[in-house]
Every structure is written in C-alpha cells, then in structure tokens.
Design a protein around this motif. Structure first.
Motif, PDB file in Angstrom:
ATOM      1  N   LEU A 116      24.080 -22.923 -11.670  1.00 30.47           N
ATOM      2  CA  LEU A 116      25.177 -22.050 -12.094  1.00 30.47           C
ATOM      3  C   LEU A 116      25.512 -22.288 -13.572  1.00 30.47           C
ATOM      4  O   LEU A 116      25.717 -21.343 -14.339  1.00 30.47           O
ATOM      5  N   GLU A 119      21.655 -21.837 -15.858  1.00 31.61           N
ATOM      6  CA  GLU A 119      20.950 -20.554 -15.815  1.00 31.61           C
ATOM      7  C   GLU A 119      21.909 -19.370 -15.870  1.00 31.61           C
ATOM      8  O   GLU A 119      21.642 -18.376 -16.525  1.00 31.61           O
ATOM      9  N   LEU A 120      23.018 -19.481 -15.135  1.00 30.56           N
ATOM     10  CA  LEU A 120      23.957 -18.355 -15.097  1.00 30.56           C
ATOM     11  C   LEU A 120      25.109 -18.541 -16.083  1.00 30.56           C
ATOM     12  O   LEU A 120      25.918 -17.633 -16.272  1.00 30.56           O
ATOM     13  N   VAL A 122      27.918 -20.062 -16.120  1.00 30.18           N
ATOM     14  CA  VAL A 122      29.269 -19.780 -15.629  1.00 30.18           C
ATOM     15  C   VAL A 122      30.273 -20.667 -16.367  1.00 30.18           C
ATOM     16  O   VAL A 122      29.918 -21.719 -16.909  1.00 30.18           O
ATOM     17  N   GLN A 126      34.777 -20.592 -13.143  1.00 28.44           N
ATOM     18  CA  GLN A 126      33.919 -19.900 -12.184  1.00 28.44           C
ATOM     19  C   GLN A 126      33.193 -20.888 -11.277  1.00 28.44           C
ATOM     20  O   GLN A 126      33.027 -20.652 -10.084  1.00 28.44           O
TER      21      GLN A 126
ATOM     22  N   TYR B 115      28.236 -12.579  -3.426  1.00 25.07           N
ATOM     23  CA  TYR B 115      29.151 -13.332  -4.296  1.00 25.07           C
ATOM     24  C   TYR B 115      28.635 -13.312  -5.739  1.00 25.07           C
ATOM     25  O   TYR B 115      29.408 -13.128  -6.688  1.00 25.07           O
ATOM     26  N   LEU B 120      30.526 -13.186  -9.707  1.00 30.23           N
ATOM     27  CA  LEU B 120      29.939 -13.691 -10.962  1.00 30.23           C
ATOM     28  C   LEU B 120      29.321 -12.562 -11.788  1.00 30.23           C
ATOM     29  O   LEU B 120      28.895 -12.795 -12.928  1.00 30.23           O
ATOM     30  N   VAL B 122      26.539 -11.002 -11.861  1.00 28.41           N
ATOM     31  CA  VAL B 122      25.207 -11.252 -12.428  1.00 28.41           C
ATOM     32  C   VAL B 122      24.452  -9.928 -12.544  1.00 28.41           C
ATOM     33  O   VAL B 122      24.756  -8.954 -11.852  1.00 28.41           O
ATOM     34  N   GLN B 126      19.143 -11.406 -12.984  1.00 31.14           N
ATOM     35  CA  GLN B 126      19.628 -12.759 -12.673  1.00 31.14           C
ATOM     36  C   GLN B 126      19.640 -13.005 -11.162  1.00 31.14           C
ATOM     37  O   GLN B 126      19.306 -14.090 -10.697  1.00 31.14           O
ATOM     38  N   TRP B 130      17.480 -15.872  -9.309  1.00 29.19           N
ATOM     39  CA  TRP B 130      18.126 -16.805  -8.374  1.00 29.19           C
ATOM     40  C   TRP B 130      17.325 -16.854  -7.069  1.00 29.19           C
ATOM     41  O   TRP B 130      16.929 -17.922  -6.612  1.00 29.19           O
TER      42      TRP B 130
END
Lengths: 213, 213
Positions: A116, A119-120, A122, A126, B115, B120, B122, B126, B130
């Motif tokens: 999270l 890569e994302l 956040v 979050q 979710y 988030l 995405v 993305q 994931w």
C-alpha cells in the motif's frame, strides 16, 4: 525441534503458543521479515516454499503455514489437544480460526501494508483506515461467533484451542495499532484471560530472542 | 443439506467440489455477494456470522468458512477422504491449502478489489497490478510446493484432496483475470486434469443455478 520465527509475526505467534501449550522444547531460528530474510534463496528452496514465517523443522520434516503446523503438532503430540475431536466443537473452532486467518490477518500483514505504501503510495491516514476497516469487519464476525457459542474463559469452553491461538495474536496486533476494540468485549475477555496463561505469555513477541524494542 | 453459495465465489466453489466428490445431494441457496446479500441482517444473525459465502446447513447445524466446512464434511462423510490421515501427506495438503486460502485468495476477492476502487480510488491499471502481484507471489509458492511433492495427476498423488479444491478455483479466477500462468506448469497440469473430472465440472461457476453470464 526448531522454529523459524519472527517475534512480531502473528502467524509465528500462533505456533509459539501451540508449542508452549504442548510443552515442546524448540530452538528459535529468527527470520527477520522486515529485511526480507523470508525471501532468501536458501530458505525458500530448502525450508519454506511459502517464503514466509513460521516454518517448523521436526527431524527432517520441514513445514510452513501456521494452521498446517498446528494440525501437524496436534496429530503427533496430541496432549493437550488444540483442535477438538468432537464434531460440532471442532467445526466451531476451525470456523473461527479461518475467520481470523483468512478474513483478517492476510489483509493487514507487513507485506500488504508495505505494498500500500510503496506501490499505491497511500497516505498514513489511508493506511490506518485500511487496517481499521478489516479489523472492524473481521472482529465483528469473531464477536458474533463468540456470542453464539462462548461460555468462557476461552473462545470455546474450558480449554484453549486453535481459536484462541488465532485470536490472541490478532487482538495484540490490533491493540498495537491503537484500534478501539471495545465493541468486542467477548474477544477482549478471552485476550485478557490468555494474557495471564504461562504458555500464552511465553509466546509473546517481547519474550522472543529476536525481539526488537 | 443446503449450501449458501455464489456461483463466482472461489470459496463456495471449493465446497461445491467437496460435496460433489462425496456425492452428497444439496440444495443451492444463492447469495448474491455483488449486491451485498451476504451482509443481510437475517443471514449474518442466523446463518453465517462471517458475513460471507459459503455457509452449509446440515440439519440444524449452520457452518461458515470453506476450510471448516470441508473438514466437517470429511469427518461426517469420510468417503472419499479429502484431508488425508497419513501425517506427512496431511501436512503437505494443509500447507498447500493454507497458502492458497490465506496468502492468495483473501487479497484478491471482491470486497478487497472494491475497497481499492472505492476507498483508495486506484486506477484500473493499479487494480490489475495488485491482482497480478499476489497471484505471482502465491502461485510461485504453490509451484514450489508441487515441485517438492507432486507426482500427479492431482496436487499430491492419485486422489484429489483439499489442496486441489483450493487450487482449481484459484487458477480459474486467475485465468478469468487474464493472468499469465505459464510459469506454473505443474499447477496448470493439475487444473487441466481437474477440469475433466465430473465432480470438479459440476462445481464450476457456469453450472450453478445462480450463474450470470
């Protein structure tokens, strides 16, 4: 017997409780998952193809995955029994263990929180919301299961079972992340009871040789 | 016997395979998780505190969590046995099942992908990354386990076990998401073998009464 373990890993914690309850002596072989030691070539090839902790070494037999390890120990060293034989109780224990180990823990472990972040990308907020969301969903289910069948002091009766071995590390983890667990009083009561039991105490992260403050 | 099931749920699929292998007749009670029927008040309070599918109803006994259900069926209706009794084989089967059901599936199921999208926000790219990341990590582990112990045609020998019940829905899911599974030839060979077996066929999503094309 040897256990590849990381002090702060919930799945290692489960197995440490099982070993302590059965009074089985073992050597801890620390695997620092924070620096990726669980992905080391030799470990993955020769010890644990799951590339995770824990892994048990019993003579020449090497076994990963906490639920499989606890079942293995229960077959080979049946006293005290951790996965009951009576069918309805057994089903309730396995159902509860699956809720924790499939519906909560996999979403909040180190590798996922790192994904999270890296890569994302956040925000800390979050990441915290993610963690709390799956705790709230899962712990509500755990509490409903205990409301249906819990008479105390353990999840399902007078003896600790695999259900307690899954609940206690998960609650400890959630408390460490400052989650509000007051909506789950039965789960907290089991956790409090367990925290005074010598086998559960011996398995706590801060009692492990690889503990980092 | 009745099974609360959703055609496209991997965990329901596991139990459908088990019921078919044991030739147990049952009625399907569809629970459409896409529209949240698994969170309905009556279902959660009276059938499945996990708020998920599947849930088995056997006389008055109601049980959620696919791994617990398959163990329950194996205790009550032991032929053919899906979780072997021989200790080393049993351990390997449970280790493999835990890899799929704890390390892969929980990260890629509907509620998690939703979710990612809704909370988030995405991108589709993305979300796809994931999904593929956890498939690649997990399937590499599954393949290593099969390299160690697989003699075919099933994951662990001449008879299907819980390991195959976990692998087949996971592979079907990954193929539906267009994942490249060519790095995992042993897993694919088991999947191909299973796809010709009547019990595995009967459990496929497209054969279910609640199937939506």
């Amino acid at each position: 017997m040897q256990l590849h373990s990381f002090f702060n890993s919930s799945t290692s914690y489960r197995v440490r409780i099982a070993l302590a309850l059965k009074e089985l002596a073992y050597e801890t072989l620390p695997v620092n998952i924070r620096v990726g030691e669980h992905r080391a070539e030799d470990y993955v090839a020769n010890v644990n193809p799951s590339a995770s902790v824990p892994a048990l070494i019993d003579d020449d037999f090497r076994l990963g995955q906490s639920l499989a390890i606890i079942d293995y120990l229960d077959q080979k060293y049946p006293e005290p029994r951790l996965i009951p034989l009576e069918p309805a109780l057994r089903a309730r224990v396995l159902e509860f263990a699956a809720l924790i180990s499939c519906d909560i823990h996999p979403l909040n472990n180190l590798r996922v929180l790192r994904y999270l972040e890296t890569e994302l990308e956040v925000t800390p907020q979050q990441k915290s919301s993610w963690y709390r969301h799956w705790i709230a969903q899962g712990m509500a289910g755990a509490e409903r299961m205990l409301e249906r069948g819990n008479t105390g002091p353990w999840c399902f009766g007078a003896q600790p079972t695999l259900a307690d071995m899954c609940l206690v590390p998960q609650v400890a983890n959630a408390l460490r992340m400052d989650c509000d667990l007051s909506p789950y009083p039965r789960s907290l009561a089991v956790f409090e009871h367990a925290s005074k039991h010598p086998a559960f105490e011996a398995a706590q992260p801060q009692r492990q040789p690889d503990y980092i403050a």
